[in-house]
Scaffold this motif. Structure first.
Motif, mmCIF file in Angstrom:
data_model
loop_
_atom_site.group_PDB
_atom_site.id
_atom_site.type_symbol
_atom_site.label_atom_id
_atom_site.label_comp_id
_atom_site.label_asym_id
_atom_site.label_seq_id
_atom_site.Cartn_x
_atom_site.Cartn_y
_atom_site.Cartn_z
ATOM 1 N N ALA A 36 0.837 -1.201 0.000
ATOM 2 C CA ALA A 36 0.000 0.000 0.000
ATOM 3 C C ALA A 36 0.876 1.257 0.000
ATOM 4 N N GLU A 37 1.943 1.245 0.787
ATOM 5 C CA GLU A 37 2.865 2.388 0.798
ATOM 6 C C GLU A 37 3.522 2.578 -0.558
ATOM 7 N N LYS A 38 3.921 1.472 -1.185
ATOM 8 C CA LYS A 38 4.546 1.557 -2.508
ATOM 9 C C LYS A 38 3.557 2.086 -3.548
ATOM 10 N N MET A 39 2.299 1.686 -3.467
ATOM 11 C CA MET A 39 1.273 2.178 -4.407
ATOM 12 C C MET A 39 1.043 3.676 -4.207
ATOM 13 N N ILE A 40 1.020 4.111 -2.949
ATOM 14 C CA ILE A 40 0.839 5.540 -2.674
ATOM 15 C C ILE A 40 2.028 6.332 -3.212
ATOM 16 N N GLN A 41 3.240 5.806 -3.013
ATOM 17 C CA GLN A 41 4.425 6.483 -3.550
ATOM 18 C C GLN A 41 4.379 6.547 -5.076
ATOM 19 N N ALA A 42 3.933 5.453 -5.699
ATOM 20 C CA ALA A 42 3.822 5.441 -7.161
ATOM 21 C C ALA A 42 2.786 6.459 -7.631
ATOM 22 N N ASN A 43 1.676 6.568 -6.907
ATOM 23 C CA ASN A 43 0.651 7.549 -7.270
ATOM 24 C C ASN A 43 1.168 8.977 -7.103
ATOM 25 N N VAL A 44 1.948 9.215 -6.050
ATOM 26 C CA VAL A 44 2.518 10.544 -5.833
ATOM 27 C C VAL A 44 3.478 10.889 -6.962
ATOM 28 N N HIS A 45 4.336 9.972 -7.346
ATOM 29 C CA HIS A 45 5.282 10.229 -8.442
ATOM 30 C C HIS A 45 4.548 10.422 -9.759
ATOM 31 N N SER A 46 3.505 9.642 -9.983
ATOM 32 C CA SER A 46 2.716 9.790 -11.214
ATOM 33 C C SER A 46 2.042 11.154 -11.262
ATOM 34 N N THR A 47 1.494 11.578 -10.144
ATOM 35 C CA THR A 47 0.835 12.884 -10.087
ATOM 36 C C THR A 47 1.840 14.010 -10.289
ATOM 37 N N GLN A 48 3.008 13.907 -9.672
ATOM 38 C CA GLN A 48 4.045 14.929 -9.860
ATOM 39 C C GLN A 48 4.482 14.994 -11.309
ATOM 40 N N THR A 49 4.607 13.843 -11.951
ATOM 41 C CA THR A 49 4.997 13.811 -13.363
ATOM 42 C C THR A 49 3.931 14.467 -14.230
ATOM 43 N N MET A 50 2.669 14.182 -13.957
ATOM 44 C CA MET A 50 1.582 14.786 -14.736
ATOM 45 C C MET A 50 1.545 16.302 -14.549
ATOM 46 N N VAL A 51 1.763 16.770 -13.314
ATOM 47 C CA VAL A 51 1.758 18.208 -13.050
ATOM 48 C C VAL A 51 2.929 18.884 -13.772
ATOM 49 N N ASN A 52 4.099 18.270 -13.704
ATOM 50 C CA ASN A 52 5.269 18.838 -14.392
ATOM 51 C C ASN A 52 5.069 18.869 -15.899
ATOM 52 N N GLN A 53 4.473 17.815 -16.453
ATOM 53 C CA GLN A 53 4.222 17.777 -17.893
ATOM 54 C C GLN A 53 3.220 18.860 -18.284
ATOM 55 N N ARG A 54 2.200 19.060 -17.482
ATOM 56 C CA ARG A 54 1.202 20.091 -17.769
ATOM 57 C C ARG A 54 1.829 21.484 -17.681
ATOM 58 N N ALA A 55 2.733 21.677 -16.720
ATOM 59 C CA ALA A 55 3.409 22.969 -16.590
ATOM 60 C C ALA A 55 4.264 23.251 -17.823
#
Length: 124
Positions: free
Chosen positions: A22-41
């Protein structure tokens, strides 16, 4: 008693494993969200950069057009003023303003060109 403690130990390992995943999935979701935000920026910056260069292109075109128009006005003698009149101050004023207008428009054109050449590299 040992069978019960072994079963309890097995369920604790499964619980720890579930928490770990569960911790690894949350970390993966956080990294995915950060990547999406950076790409949108980056996409937003690229759109702003395209708008910036398009607007500077319009400014440069207009400055070149107005400089050329002011240059043509240097060749025009006002019809209302006699050329040999000693009080011919209007034509001197017209030529002076035309020369100032040419200078300002050429300066605007040069700044626009310089900004279009070096601005996008500085913006990124």
């Amino acid at each position: 008693n040992t069978v019960h403690s072994g079963s309890n130990n097995h369920s604790e390992n499964e619980g720890d494993l579930l928490i770990y995943f569960a911790e690894k999935m949350i970390q993966a979701n956080v990294h995915s969200t950060q990547t999406m935000v950076n790409q949108r920026a980056i996409e937003i910056r690229m759109r702003e950069l395209e708008l910036f260069t398009a607007n500077l292109g319009v400014v440069a075109s207009l400055a070149a057009f107005f400089a050329e128009t002011s240059l043509e006005s240097l060749y025009i003698e006002p019809e209302t003023v006699a050329k040999d009149d000693p009080k011919n101050h209007f034509s001197i004023l017209c030529w002076t303003l035309s020369a100032v207008t040419i200078s300002l428009n050429l300066m605007t054109l040069l700044v626009s060109i310089f900004t279009m050449l070096h601005g996008p590299a500085m913006a990124i």
